[in-house]
Scaffold this active site. Structure first.
Site, PDB file in Angstrom:
ATOM      1  N   PHE A  25       0.834  -1.204   0.000  1.00 41.17           N
ATOM      2  CA  PHE A  25       0.000   0.000   0.000  1.00 41.17           C
ATOM      3  C   PHE A  25       0.870   1.256   0.000  1.00 41.17           C
ATOM      4  CE2 PHE A  25      -2.571   3.069   2.564  1.00 41.17           C
ATOM      5  CZ  PHE A  25      -3.691   3.139   1.752  1.00 41.17           C
ATOM      6  N   SER A  93       3.250  -6.966   2.755  1.00 39.01           N
ATOM      7  CA  SER A  93       2.293  -6.094   3.422  1.00 39.01           C
ATOM      8  C   SER A  93       0.895  -6.231   2.821  1.00 39.01           C
ATOM      9  CB  SER A  93       2.808  -4.656   3.367  1.00 39.01           C
ATOM     10  OG  SER A  93       2.120  -3.826   4.254  1.00 39.01           O
ATOM     11  N   MET A  94       0.313  -5.156   2.267  1.00 38.60           N
ATOM     12  CA  MET A  94      -0.973  -5.296   1.587  1.00 38.60           C
ATOM     13  C   MET A  94      -0.858  -6.274   0.426  1.00 38.60           C
ATOM     14  SD  MET A  94      -3.319  -2.528  -0.493  1.00 38.60           S
ATOM     15  CE  MET A  94      -2.219  -2.472  -1.917  1.00 38.60           C
ATOM     16  N   ASP A 194       8.643  -3.974  13.443  1.00 38.43           N
ATOM     17  CA  ASP A 194       7.941  -3.474  12.258  1.00 38.43           C
ATOM     18  C   ASP A 194       7.104  -2.290  12.714  1.00 38.43           C
ATOM     19  OD1 ASP A 194       6.080  -3.024  10.167  1.00 38.43           O
ATOM     20  OD2 ASP A 194       6.197  -5.109   9.523  1.00 38.43           O
ATOM     21  N   HIS A 224       9.822  -3.045   8.326  1.00 40.55           N
ATOM     22  CA  HIS A 224       8.674  -3.475   7.520  1.00 40.55           C
ATOM     23  C   HIS A 224       9.045  -3.883   6.094  1.00 40.55           C
ATOM     24  CE1 HIS A 224       4.575  -3.952   6.309  1.00 40.55           C
ATOM     25  NE2 HIS A 224       4.692  -3.040   5.354  1.00 40.55           N
TER      26      HIS A 224
END
Length: 259
Positions: A25, A93-94, A194, A224
């Site tokens: 994202f 992530s996303m 993170d 992250h």
């Protein structure tokens, strides 16, 4: 709007085994480009698309939502399925949430998943304020470039568009409901530190999926965006070993193309 230099999509025509990589994202393919190139060098067919609204300016993302982002990775997966005998889906992530939904929807057509710091929920008070706040404030501080490694940076927006964040929140809820439909072999690699996605998200994913072939790996040297951080090499090696275990017929070399 022109794409930010370095944020372009990437494609490599290799052998019969394909990998789709899904970025995060407000990020761009740049965060996964070294991973994609590592796999391409080993003869795999690789697709790393640029998600709609990403890679230009945050205002462009404001008018997109999860349906747009998912449609793009779904299209890319179908292209790989037409071209390859086996297809794996990797995500950050996303992008990991997008990968999980692809697995839930496409079943055995997805041979396996590798997820790095998977997002599962928008956390905190800000999340509860999103339905109203998005109509009052267009954006908030960005989340890009959470990286421990000095000199490494992510091409991503310095603002988070709140309409898009609200859509992300809804998407995470949808994916969470669909997690029991995920049955594929899966590796989850998540950072112990993170500042964007807490470890509880990885725990939630692992507790909800129906997969029986599951490996969890802790990344202790990275934040992250671990694919650009100290543990990047480990992520690449572990993912290739995972493919090699499930697709022993890893294919021939092809020709790389970017853009």
């Amino acid at each position: 709007m022109p794409v930010i230099p370095g944020a372009e999509p990437y494609r490599h025509e290799g052998g019969e085994v394909g990998v789709l990589l899904c970025h995060g994202f407000t990020g761009s393919p740049q965060s996964l480009r070294p991973w994609a190139e590592y796999l391409a060098e080993r003869g795999l067919t690789v697709s790393l698309p640029l998600l709609p609204g990403h890679g230009t300016r945050w205002e462009d993302m404001q008018v997109t939502g999860w349906q747009d982002w998912y449609a793009e990775v779904d299209r890319a997966l179908r292209e790989l399925l037409d071209r390859c005998s086996q297809v794996f889906v990797f995500g950050l992530s996303m992008g990991a949430a997008l990968a999980l939904r692809l697995a839930a929807k496409h079943g055995d057509d997805v041979a396996g998943l590798v997820l790095v710091n998977p997002g599962n929920k928008v956390h905190g008070l800000a999340a509860r304020a999103l339905p109203v706040a998005r109509h009052l404030v267009p954006s908030t501080k960005g989340i890009a470039s959470d990286i421990a490694k000095e000199g490494s940076s992510e091409i991503g927006y310095d603002r988070v568009p709140l309409h898009a964040a609200h859509s992300l929140r809804n998407f995470f809820r949808i994916v969470d409901r669909e997690l029991p439909q995920v049955t594929q072999p899966l590796v989850v690699l998540h950072s112990t530190q993170d500042h964007v996605v807490p470890p509880v998200d990885s725990a939630r994913v692992l507790s909800r999926i129906s997969s029986t072939d599951v490996e969890e790996i802790l990344l202790e040297q990275s934040y992250h965006v671990a694919t650009l951080d100290h543990d990047a090499g480990r992520i690449f090696d572990e993912s290739y070993a995972f493919i090699g275990r499930l697709a022993p017929s890893i294919g021939k070399e092809g020709t790389a193309t970017g853009g």
